[in-house]
Enzyme design. Structure first.
Site, mmCIF file in Angstrom:
data_model
loop_
_atom_site.group_PDB
_atom_site.id
_atom_site.type_symbol
_atom_site.label_atom_id
_atom_site.label_comp_id
_atom_site.label_asym_id
_atom_site.label_seq_id
_atom_site.Cartn_x
_atom_site.Cartn_y
_atom_site.Cartn_z
ATOM 1 N N HIS A 18 0.808 -1.219 -0.079
ATOM 2 C CA HIS A 18 0.034 -0.011 -0.083
ATOM 3 C C HIS A 18 0.904 1.432 -0.076
ATOM 4 O O HIS A 18 2.229 0.989 -0.149
ATOM 5 C CB HIS A 18 -1.102 0.043 1.200
ATOM 6 C CG HIS A 18 -0.378 -0.175 2.425
ATOM 7 N ND1 HIS A 18 0.471 0.859 2.899
ATOM 8 C CD2 HIS A 18 -0.516 -0.882 3.364
ATOM 9 C CE1 HIS A 18 0.934 0.507 4.373
ATOM 10 N NE2 HIS A 18 0.219 -0.624 4.532
ATOM 11 N N HIS A 21 3.973 1.341 2.322
ATOM 12 C CA HIS A 21 5.388 0.528 1.845
ATOM 13 C C HIS A 21 5.690 1.284 0.463
ATOM 14 O O HIS A 21 7.149 1.420 0.403
ATOM 15 C CB HIS A 21 4.814 -0.791 1.158
ATOM 16 C CG HIS A 21 3.932 -1.713 2.090
ATOM 17 N ND1 HIS A 21 2.740 -2.063 1.941
ATOM 18 C CD2 HIS A 21 4.469 -2.211 3.364
ATOM 19 C CE1 HIS A 21 2.262 -2.673 3.114
ATOM 20 N NE2 HIS A 21 3.410 -2.696 3.947
ATOM 21 N N CYS A 126 1.964 -11.505 23.022
ATOM 22 C CA CYS A 126 1.208 -11.120 22.157
ATOM 23 C C CYS A 126 1.108 -11.623 21.082
ATOM 24 O O CYS A 126 2.206 -11.369 20.057
ATOM 25 C CB CYS A 126 1.121 -9.424 21.921
ATOM 26 S SG CYS A 126 0.006 -8.785 20.762
ATOM 27 N N CYS A 129 1.527 -9.159 17.901
ATOM 28 C CA CYS A 129 2.961 -8.514 17.584
ATOM 29 C C CYS A 129 3.937 -9.528 17.502
ATOM 30 O O CYS A 129 5.130 -9.450 17.066
ATOM 31 C CB CYS A 129 3.220 -7.524 18.595
ATOM 32 S SG CYS A 129 2.346 -6.374 19.096
ATOM 33 N N CYS A 143 -1.579 -5.082 25.667
ATOM 34 C CA CYS A 143 -0.392 -4.835 24.759
ATOM 35 C C CYS A 143 -0.630 -3.524 24.026
ATOM 36 O O CYS A 143 -1.681 -3.215 23.613
ATOM 37 C CB CYS A 143 -0.597 -5.985 23.483
ATOM 38 S SG CYS A 143 0.135 -5.371 22.081
ATOM 39 N N LYS A 295 -5.369 6.366 10.792
ATOM 40 C CA LYS A 295 -4.251 5.446 10.567
ATOM 41 C C LYS A 295 -4.816 4.615 9.306
ATOM 42 O O LYS A 295 -6.097 4.294 9.443
ATOM 43 C CB LYS A 295 -4.082 4.464 11.457
ATOM 44 C CG LYS A 295 -2.771 3.795 11.610
ATOM 45 C CD LYS A 295 -2.379 3.152 12.783
ATOM 46 C CE LYS A 295 -1.510 2.082 12.637
ATOM 47 N NZ LYS A 295 -0.891 1.375 13.617
ATOM 48 N N LYS A 298 -6.688 -1.979 6.896
ATOM 49 C CA LYS A 298 -7.671 -2.834 5.681
ATOM 50 C C LYS A 298 -8.812 -2.688 6.328
ATOM 51 O O LYS A 298 -10.054 -2.752 5.838
ATOM 52 C CB LYS A 298 -6.870 -4.304 5.942
ATOM 53 C CG LYS A 298 -7.531 -4.733 4.641
ATOM 54 C CD LYS A 298 -6.450 -6.063 4.538
ATOM 55 C CE LYS A 298 -7.647 -7.286 3.704
ATOM 56 N NZ LYS A 298 -6.976 -8.554 3.800
HETATM 57 N N1 MSP Z 1 8.914 -7.021 8.332
HETATM 58 C C1 MSP Z 1 9.179 -5.945 9.230
HETATM 59 C C2 MSP Z 1 10.193 -5.120 8.705
HETATM 60 C C3 MSP Z 1 11.466 -6.029 8.757
HETATM 61 S S1 MSP Z 1 12.983 -5.213 8.323
HETATM 62 C C4 MSP Z 1 14.013 -6.210 8.789
HETATM 63 C C5 MSP Z 1 7.733 -5.033 8.637
HETATM 64 N N2 MSP Z 1 7.117 -5.127 7.766
HETATM 65 S S2 MSP Z 1 6.008 -4.196 7.163
HETATM 66 O O1 MSP Z 1 5.391 -4.783 5.887
HETATM 67 O O2 MSP Z 1 5.031 -4.063 8.579
HETATM 68 O O3 MSP Z 1 6.633 -2.687 6.806
HETATM 69 C C6 MSP Z 1 6.785 -1.802 7.843
HETATM 70 C C7 MSP Z 1 7.151 -0.583 6.894
HETATM 71 O O4 MSP Z 1 6.286 -0.165 5.821
HETATM 72 C C8 MSP Z 1 7.291 0.653 7.809
HETATM 73 O O5 MSP Z 1 8.589 0.813 8.532
HETATM 74 C C9 MSP Z 1 7.315 1.594 6.641
HETATM 75 O O6 MSP Z 1 8.516 1.616 5.935
HETATM 76 C C10 MSP Z 1 6.172 1.260 5.509
HETATM 77 N N3 MSP Z 1 4.586 1.495 6.309
HETATM 78 C C11 MSP Z 1 3.654 0.996 6.326
HETATM 79 N N4 MSP Z 1 2.825 1.666 6.490
HETATM 80 C C12 MSP Z 1 2.980 2.902 6.607
HETATM 81 C C13 MSP Z 1 2.410 4.122 6.610
HETATM 82 N N5 MSP Z 1 1.135 4.288 6.909
HETATM 83 N N6 MSP Z 1 3.142 5.230 6.285
HETATM 84 C C14 MSP Z 1 4.472 5.276 5.920
HETATM 85 N N7 MSP Z 1 5.320 4.019 6.064
HETATM 86 C C15 MSP Z 1 4.529 2.835 6.447
HETATM 87 O O7 MSP Z 1 7.661 -4.323 9.725
#
Ligand code: MSP
Length: 658
Positions: A18, A21, A126, A129, A143, A295, A298
C-alpha cells in the site's frame, strides 16, 4: 570511488503493498538515484519478510501452504516496484536458501562467542505482535499496540545477551549524533535505553508452537525469532561473510518508519556488535502516512493503492508529491485534494509554466537554439547566485533525507526564474531589437532550468529526462544524466550555445479542479441511486417475510454461521452515512473487528462502548460508503423498537453462540 548502500524494510507478506510501503521504497529509490547521479557505486536493496506466526495464520485463512502463500504475495511486491519507477538492484526473500544459510552462520557465530544462552522464561506474549512484553511495557496489562490481553507463556528458549551491549549502544548514539535521524527518534531511543525496560532478547520459538522459520543451527527443536532472522537480510543479501559485495557495500544505511524503530535502533546494532561487525551508517526514520488524519488499515477500508494514484495523477507527479508533502520524520496526511493542489501549484504553475514559456520564447526569438551569453548585469548575477545556492542546499538537504526542504530550495529558484522572466520581459527586448540582452536573459534561464532538471532526476526520472531532452541534452529515466553535481553547484554554466531546443513544452498539465469535483459529485450521486435501488429491491423481496415462517434450514447450515460474543471497544458515527454506526468489537481475535450497523437512530455511540453484543462473523465483508463491515451485529426489531441481543451474563470475548 565511494559506495552507497540503501535498504528498505523487508515487508511482511501478509498484506498487499500500500501507500506506506510505496513511500519508503520510492524514497529509497530517490536516494539511490541521487547517489548514482553523484557518480557513486550504489546498491539498493528491498525484499520481503516471510516467516512467523502471522504469515502462517494468513496462509491458513486462504487455505494455502505457507510457501505457496508467500510466493504469491512476494511476487506482487516485486512486480509492483518497477511500475512505480523503482529500480532496486536486489530483492531479498527470507525464505531464500542463501539467506537461511547466512542466518544460521550468524547465529552459530554469536552462540560460539557465548552471547546466546538457553533459559527458562515467562513472559506476556502478544500473538498480534509476535513478541513478548515485559510488565513495564504493558499498558494497564494490555498490549500497547493491540489493546488486548497478552497470554502468559512460560517456556524454555534461547536468549541473545542484548543487555550486555546496551551501555555501549547508548555511548555510540551519544557520540554519533546522526546515527539515528531525525533527532526526535534518536531521543526516543536514548529514552528507551535509559528507561531500564530493555532486557535480553528471546530469539527462538519452540517448534511445538511454530515451525515456519529458520531452524537454529545448535538446536533442531527451535526456529529463529522472526525479527532476528529478518534484520540479517541487510547483510545476507550482500553475501556476508564471504561474498565480494559485503566488504564493497557494508556499512550501508537503512530507511524505516517509526513503527520499527526499536528493532532497528536496538536489536540490530547490538546483534552486529556481538558478531564483531561494523554498524550501519545511518538509520533514517520517517513518520506515518495517515489518510485524513486516520491510520490506514484494511479493516477501516481506507487503504490507499499507490498504483491507482500514480495512474490517476501521473507517476512522476505522485513521486514528487510524496517527497514534497511529507516532512521526513513527521506524519503526513494523504488526500487526493492535496495532490491536486501540489500538482497545480508546484508542477503546472511554477515548473511547467517556466519550461513552457521559456521554450516557446526561444523558439520565437532565438531560432529554437541556445543563444550565446553576454555580460551579466546585477539581475542575471542574482539568478546565477541563487541557482548555485539552491543547488548546494538541494544536494546537502537531499543527501540528509530532508527531501521536502531540498525541493523547496529548488522551487525558490524556479519561482525566482518565473519572476525574472516577468521583470526582464524578453518580448519587450525583442521588440526593441536588443538581441544581446535578450540572448543573455534566455541563456541565464536555460542554464538554471537545466540544473533544476538534473536535481529532479532522482525524484521524477522520466519528466527530468524529458526536460533535459527539451534543452537539447538527450537523457532517459534509467541512466543518470552525465554530470558532476558538485561542479554544477559551483559553476553557473552547462549549456553550449547553438544547441537545438524543443519548440514547446507541456510537461504538467493543470488539473481542472471544478471538472474533478463535478465528476466526483456525479459518481456519488450514481452510488446513492444504486444504493437506493438496491434497498428498494431488498425491501420488496423482504416484504412478505414477517407473515410467513422462514424456510427450514439444515442443522449443518445453521452450524456454518460463526456467531460470537464480543465487547464494543469503539463506537462512532459513520462519516458518510447518517443511520450507520461504526463499531470496533473485540472478539478475542488479537485485533478488534470493524462492523457497521444501522443503529444510529436507536443508540448514541457512547451508549454502546463497553457493552457485550452478539454478532455473525463469517458474513462476506461489505463496503458501505467507503468503509468495510466484517460481520453483523444481531438485533431484534418490532414496530420501530430495536434491541441489541446480548448474553444473559458477561462472557469471555469470542465465546461461540450455538
Ligand atoms: N517485516 C517488518 C520489517 C523487517 S525489516 C528487517 C515489517 N514489515 S511491514 O510490512 O509491516 O512494513 C513496515 C514498513 O512499511 C514501515 O516501517 C514503513 O516503511 C512502511 N509503512 C507501512 N505503513 C506505513 C504508513 N502508513 N506510512 C508510512 N510508511 C509505512 O515491519
Amino acid at each position: 570511488m565511494s559506495h552507497f548502500f540503501i535498504t528498505t524494510p523487508i515487508y511482511y507478506v501478509n498484506a498487499q503493498p500500500h501507500l506506506g510501503h510505496a513511500y519508503t521504497t520510492i524514497v529509497a529509490d530517490c536516494l539511490a538515484r541521487f547517489h548514482r547521479l553523484k557518480g557513486e557505486d550504489t546498491l539498493f536493496l528491498t525484499g520481503t519478510d516471510e516467516h512467523g506466526d502471522k504469515i502462517v495464520q494468513s496462509a491458513e485463512k486462504q487455505g494455502k501452504s505457507p510457501q505457496a502463500f508467500v510466493d504469491a504475495i512476494s511476487a506482487q511486491f516485486r512486480a509492483l516496484w518497477p511500475q512505480l519507477g523503482i529500480a532496486n538492484d536486489r530483492f531479498v526473500r527470507t525464505t531464500d536458501a542463501d539467506h537461511k544459510a547466512r542466518v544460521r552462520q550468524f547465529l552459530q557465530k554469536v552462540y560460539d562467542a557465548g552471547d546466546i544462552y538457553f533459559g527458562e522464561f515467562g513472559g506476556h506474549y502478544c500473538y498480534g505482535c509476535e513478541r513478548f512484553y515485559t510488565e513495564k511495557e504493558l499498558e494497564n496489562g494490555l498490549c500497547p499496540q493491540h489493546l488486548t490481553k497478552p497470554e502468559f507463556i512460560s517456556e524454555k528458549n534461547y536468549f541473545f545477551r542484548m543487555s550486555k551491549y546496551l551501555p555501549w549502544l547508548r555511548e555510540h548514539i551519544l557520540a554519533n549524533p546522526d546515527f539515528i535521524r531525525p533527532e526526535r527518534y534518536r531521543n526516543e531511543v536514548l529514552a528507551m535505553l535509559e528507561s531500564g525496560a530493555l532486557e535480553d532478547l528471546c530469539i527462538s520459538r519452540p517448534k511445538s508452537r511454530l515451525t515456519w522459520g529458520i531452524e537454529l543451527p545448535f538446536d533442531t527443536d527451535y526456529v529463529c525469532y522472526v525479527w532476528f532472522d529478518a534484520l540479517l537480510n541487510y547483510i545476507s543479501a550482500l553475501g556476508w561473510p564471504d561474498g565480494p559485495d559485503y566488504p564493497r557495500y557494508w556499512p550501508g544505511e537503512h530507511l524505516v518508519a517509526k513503527d520499527i524503530l526499536k528493532p532497528h535502533a536496538v536489536f540490530w546494532p547490538t546483534m552486529l556488535k556481538a558478531a564483531g561487525l561494523p554498524l550501519y551508517r545511518h538509520l533514517n526514520v520517517h513518520g506515518y502516512w495517515l489518510v485524513r488524519d486516520t491510520k490506514m488499515s484494511k479493516s477501516l477500508g481506507n487503504v490507499v493503492d499507490p498504483l491507482a494514484m500514480s495512474k490517476e495523477f501521473g507517476l512522476d507527479a505522485f513521486r514528487y508529491f510524496l517527497l514534497r508533502e511529507m516532512h521526513f520524520g513527521s506524519d503526513a496526511s494523504f488526500s487526493e485534494e492535496s495532490i491536486v493542489t501540489r500538482i497545480n501549484a508546484d508542477l503546472a504553475n511554477d515548473l511547467g509554466n517556466l519550461y513552457s514559456r521559456v521554450l516557446s520564447m526561444t523558439a520565437k526569438y532565438c531560432e529554437g537554439r541556445t543563444p550565446a551569453c553576454g555580460t551579466f548585469n546585477e539581475d542575471d548575477r542574482a539568478i546565477a547566485d541563487l541557482c548555485l545556492t539552491a543547488l548546494q542546499n538541494f544536494v546537502q538537504l537531499f543527501g540528509g533525507t530532508q527531501f521536502s526542504q531540498a525541493l523547496e530550495s529548488l522551487w525558490e529558484l524556479v519561482r525566482a526564474c518565473n519572476k525574472y522572466v516577468d521583470s526582464q520581459a524578453p518580448w519587450a527586448l525583442f521588440k526593441q531589437g536588443d538581441m544581446a540582452r535578450l540572448n543573455t536573459v534566455m541563456h541565464v534561464l536555460l542554464t538554471a532550468m537545466r540544473k533544476v532538471a538534473l536535481c529532479l532526476w532522482p525524484v521524477m526520472p522520466q519528466s527530468a529526462a524529458a526536460m533535459l531532452s527539451q534543452l537539447g541534452q538527450p537523457a532517459d529515466g534509467d541512466t543518470p544524466p552525465a554530470c558532476d553535481l558538485e561542479q554544477e553547484s559551483r559553476e553557473f554554466a552547462g549549456l553550449a550555445a547553438g544547441a537545438p531546443l524543443a519548440a514547446a513544452s507541456n510537461l504538467f498539465p493543470r488539473i481542472d479542479v471544478a471538472a474533478r469535483a463535478k465528476a466526483a459529485e456525479a459518481a456519488a450521486r450514481a452510488e446513492k441511486e444504486k444504493n437506493k435501488a438496491e434497498k428498494a429491491a431488498q425491501k420488496a423481496k423482504a416484504a412478505p417475510a414477517p407473515a410467513e415462517p422462514a424456510a427450514e434450514i439444515s442443522f449443518e447450515h445453521f452450524k456454518a454461521a460463526d456467531l460470537r460474543v464480543g465487547t464494543v471497544r469503539v463506537c462512532e458515527r459513520h462519516p458518510n452515512a447518517d443511520r450507520i454506526l461504526r463499531l470496533e468489537i473485540d472478539f478475542g481475535e488479537g485485533q478488534p473487528r470493524q462492523i457497521l450497523s444501522g443503529l444510529a437512530e436507536y443508540f448514541a455511540p457512547e451508549e454502546l462502548v463497553g457493552r457485550q453484543v452478539c454478532a455473525v462473523l463469517n458474513l462476506a465483508p461489505r463496503k458501505i460508503r467507503g468503509l468495510v463491515s466484517h460481520g453483523m451485529v444481531l438485533t431484534a426489531e418490532q414496530e420501530g423498537r430495536l434491541v441489541l441481543l446480548q448474553p444473559g451474563g458477561p462472557m469471555p470475548d469470542g465465546s461461540r453462540i450455538g
